[in-house]
Design a protein around this motif. Structure first.
Motif, PDB file in Angstrom:
ATOM      1  N   PRO A  22     -53.101 -26.812 -29.660  1.00 55.11           N
ATOM      2  CA  PRO A  22     -52.230 -26.153 -30.447  1.00 55.11           C
ATOM      3  C   PRO A  22     -52.812 -24.885 -31.078  1.00 55.11           C
ATOM      4  O   PRO A  22     -52.072 -23.964 -31.305  1.00 55.11           O
ATOM      5  CB  PRO A  22     -52.148 -27.123 -31.939  1.00 55.11           C
ATOM      6  N   ARG A  23     -54.086 -24.601 -31.125  1.00 58.78           N
ATOM      7  CA  ARG A  23     -54.619 -23.153 -31.761  1.00 58.78           C
ATOM      8  C   ARG A  23     -54.405 -22.304 -30.918  1.00 58.78           C
ATOM      9  O   ARG A  23     -54.006 -21.165 -30.946  1.00 58.78           O
ATOM     10  CB  ARG A  23     -56.122 -23.514 -32.048  1.00 58.78           C
ATOM     11  N   MET A  24     -54.716 -22.632 -29.325  1.00 61.85           N
ATOM     12  CA  MET A  24     -54.715 -21.529 -28.449  1.00 61.85           C
ATOM     13  C   MET A  24     -52.947 -21.441 -28.131  1.00 61.85           C
ATOM     14  O   MET A  24     -52.579 -20.278 -27.657  1.00 61.85           O
ATOM     15  CB  MET A  24     -54.802 -22.145 -27.192  1.00 61.85           C
ATOM     16  N   GLN A  25     -52.044 -22.348 -28.287  1.00 59.32           N
ATOM     17  CA  GLN A  25     -50.626 -22.325 -28.262  1.00 59.32           C
ATOM     18  C   GLN A  25     -50.390 -20.967 -29.512  1.00 59.32           C
ATOM     19  O   GLN A  25     -49.668 -20.275 -29.024  1.00 59.32           O
ATOM     20  CB  GLN A  25     -49.830 -23.486 -28.838  1.00 59.32           C
ATOM     21  N   LYS A  26     -50.874 -21.128 -30.568  1.00 55.28           N
ATOM     22  CA  LYS A  26     -50.479 -20.175 -31.646  1.00 55.28           C
ATOM     23  C   LYS A  26     -50.847 -18.641 -31.236  1.00 55.28           C
ATOM     24  O   LYS A  26     -50.273 -17.479 -31.177  1.00 55.28           O
ATOM     25  CB  LYS A  26     -51.250 -20.349 -33.107  1.00 55.28           C
TER      26      LYS A  26
END
Length: 246
Positions: free
Chosen positions: A32-36
């Motif tokens: 999720p962090r890399m998605q953002k």
């Protein structure tokens, strides 16, 4: 489509940016962090962003969104990045796939390229490098598509069907004349030396004679120029080489 922690089609982009969207980039990443991070990078470059956190969602979005390009992680739920790369390319071989992974082994990079990936960026990465790689892959794809049919003056060249017309009348070009002309159209307005043309079009490592280029261009002028003695498109740049001007 309902949102979950594993998938999101960018919906919070400002209207002004969305109205000027350059197209959709599909991000396949389960962190999720890399998605953002990736969503922000490409949104700032004026792309619409679709995000998938697993293989099946990625396939569904690929079919529905028809993205300009895919940024693909290798380690994912359901399907591996390698499997997804093959699936994407089987569905749309012209859509660029850029692998983004922490795996640095050369053998993995080679394998991905053999499976059809268009580029490979290693984590950690520079946002500027990633966007440059993605945009370059999109430009290459657009150039290949647009050059299937090329028009200049009263000439129309279909490189895929290998047909040519001038003033509506068929013109017979050899396979090598098509190859030389395509190289010129891909590098229009640029001066090309005879040595570059021999190397890139003929593939010679040792040049028999630069007259080979001169004779081929003379034949193209005779077939495509209104006045071969006073060419307007296939120009001689004395002391340098040749230049194609549409």
């Amino acid at each position: 489509m309902a949102k979950s922690k594993d998938t999101e089609l960018e919906a919070s982009t400002p209207d002004a940016v969305m109205s000027a969207s350059l197209g959709t980039i599909l991000i396949v990443e389960d962190d999720p962090r890399m998605q953002k991070v990736l969503r922000r990078i490409f949104t700032e470059e004026r792309y619409t962003v679709a995000v998938a956190g697993d293989g099946q969602t990625a396939l569904d979005l690929f079919r529905s969104e028809r993205p300009l390009a895919v940024v693909l992680d290798l380690i994912l739920p359901q399907f591996s990045g390698r499997e997804l790369c093959q699936m994407f390319k089987s569905m749309s071989s012209e859509t660029p796939v850029i692998v983004l992974s922490a795996i640095t082994e050369v053998v993995d990079k080679v394998l991905l390229l053999e499976l059809g990936a268009d580029d490979y960026v290693t984590k950690p990465f520079s946002p500027r490098e990633l966007t440059a790689r993605v945009q370059a892959a999109i430009r290459r794809q657009k150039k290949t598509t647009s050059l299937e049919t090329y028009r200049f003056a009263d000439c129309e060249i279909d490189f895929k069907k290998m047909t040519a017309r001038r003033g509506g009348n068929p013109v017979v070009l050899t396979a090598h004349e098509f190859k030389l002309l395509k190289f010129f159209t891909e590098h229009s307005e640029r001066v090309m030396t005879r040595e570059v043309l021999l190397n890139e079009v003929w593939g010679y490592n040792f040049y028999p004679t630069t007259r080979t280029v001169d004779n081929q261009i003379l034949k193209l002028r005779q077939k495509l120029e209104p006045d071969p003695a006073d060419p307007k498109h296939l120009l001689t740049i004395y002391g340098a080489g040749y230049k194609f001007v549409p």
